[in-house]
Design an enzyme around this catalytic site. Sequence first.
Site, PDB file in Angstrom:
ATOM      1  N   ARG A 119       0.840  -1.202   0.000  1.00  0.00           N
ATOM      2  CA  ARG A 119       0.000   0.000   0.000  1.00  0.00           C
ATOM      3  C   ARG A 119       0.872   1.249   0.000  1.00  0.00           C
ATOM      4  NH1 ARG A 119      -4.790   0.575   4.300  1.00  0.00           N
ATOM      5  NH2 ARG A 119      -5.438  -1.259   3.105  1.00  0.00           N
ATOM      6  N   THR A 123      -1.058   7.635  -1.059  1.00  0.00           N
ATOM      7  CA  THR A 123      -2.377   7.453  -1.664  1.00  0.00           C
ATOM      8  C   THR A 123      -3.220   6.401  -0.958  1.00  0.00           C
ATOM      9  OG1 THR A 123      -1.614   5.740  -3.205  1.00  0.00           O
ATOM     10  CG2 THR A 123      -1.369   8.043  -3.892  1.00  0.00           C
TER      11      THR A 123
END
Length: 227
Positions: A119, A123
């Site tokens: 991840r 963002t």
Amino acid sequence: MSTARKLQTRNHLEIDNLHLLPQTNQLRALHTIIRDRGARREDFVFYSGRIIRLLIETGLGLLPFEPCEVETPVGRRYEGRRFASQLCGVSIARAGESMEAELRAVCRSVRIGKILIQRDKTTKLPRLYYSSLPRDIARCHVLLLDPMLATGGTALAAIQVLLDRGVAEANIIFVNLIAVLEGIAAVTKRYPDVKIVTSSIEEGLNENAYMMPGIGDFGDRYFGTEA
């Protein structure tokens, strides 16, 4: 078990292509050991491996087979079956690598690719960092390996990597140890032909997106590291 079967969940939702292991007392006993926060690492590895083997065998049962006749030692003919397509495994690093040994144990010559997705801190979206896949993967049925299916973000990104390499959606079998309905719904909504094999559907996610009752960080517990 039919690949077109519908499974009714505890919330009375019918989801195509979801295959939940039979919830036997033996499976629950294995889950009891590995969910115990005080479990020794060697016990966690051994007993999670037993569950993973059941999941792998179930996933293999969803592959296409063709007739194959052989002669038995007493001279009789046996109308059997054999795999009708090429198979490869793809593990989502790092936790998915814990499932490779059980796949190799039952398919000794199987090729295994890897995908690394993490991840993005800014963002918060899954980002592909690395992939190494068999050259002819487009002609294979793929067992996609990852122990956890929570929000579904990583799974969706990994499936897209396979599709971009030419793998047919219906040829992907996503094998995971535990899942929640949120993640299952995310995968099946976008990729309805992908089959999902799991051993437990959890109660849900908490405010930090951890599965409840959960199992902790599977990769850290399996490999003996800390987050």
